[in-house]
Write a protein that holds these residues in place. Structure first.
Motif, PDB file in Angstrom:
ATOM      1  N   GLU A   1      -7.208  -8.594  -3.206  1.00 18.63           N
ATOM      2  CA  GLU A   1      -8.077  -8.469  -2.027  1.00 18.63           C
ATOM      3  C   GLU A   1      -7.446  -9.123  -0.801  1.00 18.63           C
ATOM      4  N   SER A   2      -6.666 -10.184  -1.028  1.00 17.01           N
ATOM      5  CA  SER A   2      -6.010 -10.843   0.112  1.00 17.01           C
ATOM      6  C   SER A   2      -4.961  -9.942   0.753  1.00 17.01           C
ATOM      7  N   LEU A   3      -4.469  -8.950  -0.001  1.00 22.16           N
ATOM      8  CA  LEU A   3      -3.489  -8.009   0.551  1.00 22.16           C
ATOM      9  C   LEU A   3      -4.158  -6.891   1.336  1.00 22.16           C
ATOM     10  N   ALA A   4      -5.456  -6.713   1.125  1.00 21.04           N
ATOM     11  CA  ALA A   4      -6.199  -5.645   1.813  1.00 21.04           C
ATOM     12  C   ALA A   4      -6.736  -6.165   3.138  1.00 21.04           C
ATOM     13  N   GLU A   5      -5.849  -6.404   4.078  1.00 19.19           N
ATOM     14  CA  GLU A   5      -6.267  -6.926   5.378  1.00 19.19           C
ATOM     15  C   GLU A   5      -7.175  -5.931   6.099  1.00 19.19           C
ATOM     16  N   ASP A   6      -6.865  -4.663   5.953  1.00 22.17           N
ATOM     17  CA  ASP A   6      -7.690  -3.600   6.528  1.00 22.17           C
ATOM     18  C   ASP A   6      -8.258  -2.785   5.370  1.00 22.17           C
ATOM     19  N   LYS A   7      -9.535  -3.036   5.031  1.00 17.70           N
ATOM     20  CA  LYS A   7     -10.136  -2.384   3.866  1.00 17.70           C
ATOM     21  C   LYS A   7     -10.103  -0.865   3.983  1.00 17.70           C
ATOM     22  N   ALA A   8     -10.332  -0.347   5.185  1.00 17.73           N
ATOM     23  CA  ALA A   8     -10.366   1.105   5.376  1.00 17.73           C
ATOM     24  C   ALA A   8      -8.986   1.732   5.260  1.00 17.73           C
ATOM     25  N   ASN A   9      -7.942   0.912   5.375  1.00 15.02           N
ATOM     26  CA  ASN A   9      -6.575   1.432   5.355  1.00 15.02           C
ATOM     27  C   ASN A   9      -5.830   1.011   4.095  1.00 15.02           C
ATOM     28  N   THR A  10      -6.591   0.671   3.042  1.00 14.04           N
ATOM     29  CA  THR A  10      -5.983   0.204   1.795  1.00 14.04           C
ATOM     30  C   THR A  10      -6.570   0.965   0.609  1.00 14.04           C
ATOM     31  N   GLN A  11      -5.698   1.421  -0.265  1.00 10.20           N
ATOM     32  CA  GLN A  11      -6.112   2.088  -1.494  1.00 10.20           C
ATOM     33  C   GLN A  11      -5.642   1.273  -2.693  1.00 10.20           C
ATOM     34  N   PHE A  12      -6.364   1.449  -3.808  1.00  9.03           N
ATOM     35  CA  PHE A  12      -6.028   0.716  -5.023  1.00  9.03           C
ATOM     36  C   PHE A  12      -5.827   1.666  -6.197  1.00  9.03           C
ATOM     37  N   VAL A  13      -4.783   1.414  -6.954  1.00  7.72           N
ATOM     38  CA  VAL A  13      -4.613   2.003  -8.286  1.00  7.72           C
ATOM     39  C   VAL A  13      -4.737   0.834  -9.256  1.00  7.72           C
ATOM     40  N   VAL A  14      -5.706   0.898 -10.160  1.00  2.93           N
ATOM     41  CA  VAL A  14      -6.071  -0.263 -10.970  1.00  2.93           C
ATOM     42  C   VAL A  14      -5.861   0.021 -12.458  1.00  2.93           C
ATOM     43  N   VAL A  15      -5.217  -0.912 -13.109  1.00  8.34           N
ATOM     44  CA  VAL A  15      -5.116  -0.891 -14.575  1.00  8.34           C
ATOM     45  C   VAL A  15      -6.170  -1.860 -15.101  1.00  8.34           C
TER      46      VAL A  15
ATOM     47  N   TYR B   1     -14.177  -1.225  -2.065  1.00  9.21           N
ATOM     48  CA  TYR B   1     -12.772  -0.856  -1.894  1.00  9.21           C
ATOM     49  C   TYR B   1     -12.529   0.559  -2.434  1.00  9.21           C
ATOM     50  N   ASP B   2     -11.475   1.184  -1.911  1.00  8.84           N
ATOM     51  CA  ASP B   2     -11.148   2.560  -2.281  1.00  8.84           C
ATOM     52  C   ASP B   2     -10.227   2.556  -3.503  1.00  8.84           C
ATOM     53  N   VAL B   3     -10.808   2.768  -4.683  1.00  7.36           N
ATOM     54  CA  VAL B   3     -10.027   2.846  -5.927  1.00  7.36           C
ATOM     55  C   VAL B   3      -9.738   4.322  -6.194  1.00  7.36           C
ATOM     56  N   VAL B   4      -8.504   4.743  -5.934  1.00 13.13           N
ATOM     57  CA  VAL B   4      -8.164   6.161  -6.046  1.00 13.13           C
ATOM     58  C   VAL B   4      -7.831   6.566  -7.476  1.00 13.13           C
TER      59      VAL B   4
END
Length: 284
Positions: free
Chosen positions: A101-115, A128-131
């Motif tokens: 989350e600390s890397l997502a400075e701009d939530k609208a401009n950040t996507q996540f791929v999560v394991v 958050y946007d988990v694609v």
């Protein structure tokens, strides 16, 4: 004051919980040995691959071009996050999520791929946007699944919609210590970093640029697989420690409840004796 029956039920409940946590501790301990061996065995290979790719990149020259070296200033940031599928692992997942989350400075401009199911749920609940999310991988990562994740990341980056890829995983240090780490995965920047550094000379066939073109995707795959192995060992060590602490706490609680049970029982016996003596005195 709680009755003797209530206390007995509480003791029985805590004992059942202790049996569960003790069993989970043994399972995590058993799996940790294999996960630790895999993570340690893979580490020299991953480090050597990174070293070789960096050296080849330095020999390829500044004119070398590849889709994984391109920058896309208008694209979004993609964060590859590695967490657990299951809970009861202490702060393992929450620490990794905080770093991501600390890397997502701009939530609208950040996507996540999560394991991991837990990390995906954590981020979705916070908007958050988990694609993409991968389930059933965290404890037992496989080469095939790591390759699938790497190919997905590479394809997303090649479209130009992603400006950079950051990876967040948990490094296994020891059975009692692990630490969340973050690092830039794409675009590959070794060409710029090696400009003024000495580097090894290799003999290439056909040439350094062609070899590097094949090595870069392999480097991404190797890095992701190594991170999955590190995270798996960290998850199991965290679960082992959490279940060990829970078992110890349950044992302490059982001892306190036993003492409390004996005190309540003794107070009941004393009260009954007092009532009998009082009744006998009244009949005289």
């Amino acid at each position: 004051m709680a009755s003797l029956q209530d206390i007995r039920h509480r003791i029985k409940s805590v004992k059942s919980t202790k049996q569960i946590t003790s069993a989970m501790n043994m399972v995590a301990t058993s799996r940790l040995r294999h996960a630790k061996e895999a993570a340690i065995a893979n580490r020299p290979y991953a480090e050597k691959v990174a070293e070789v790719v960096t050296q080849v990149a330095a020999n390829a020259g500044r004119e070398f071009s590849h889709p994984l070296l391109d920058s896309h200033p208008e694209g979004k940031r993609l964060v590859l996050l590695m967490t657990a599928d299951k809970g009861l692992a202490g702060a393992y997942t929450s620490n990794a999520c905080k770093l991501a989350e600390s890397l997502a400075e701009d939530k609208a401009n950040t996507q996540f791929v999560v394991v991991g199911r837990k990390g995906a749920g954590h981020l979705k609940n916070r908007g958050y946007d988990v694609v993409k999310s991968y389930v059933g991988v965290s404890e037992r990562p496989s080469v095939e699944k790591a390759r699938s994740i790497a190919l997905d990341i590479i394809e997303r980056f090649k479209t130009g919609e992603i400006s950079e890829v950051q990876m967040v995983y948990t490094k296994f240090i020891s059975a009692i210590s692990c630490e969340p780490r973050a690092g830039k995965l794409l675009p590959f920047k070794a060409l710029e970093e090696q400009d003024h550094k000495p580097h090894a000379e290799y003999i290439y066939e056909p040439d350094a640029a062609t070899v590097l073109g094949f090595l870069l995707p392999q480097f991404i795959f190797t890095t992701i697989y190594a991170a999955l192995l590190q995270s798996a060992a960290s998850e199991l060590s965290s679960r082992m420690n959490a279940m060990s602490n829970a078992t110890d706490n349950a044992e302490d609680l059982i001892n306190k409840l036993d003492i409390h049970y004996n005190k309540v029982r003794q107070a009941g016996i004393t009260r009954e004796i007092t009532e009998i003596v009082g009744g006998a005195e009244a009949l005289k």
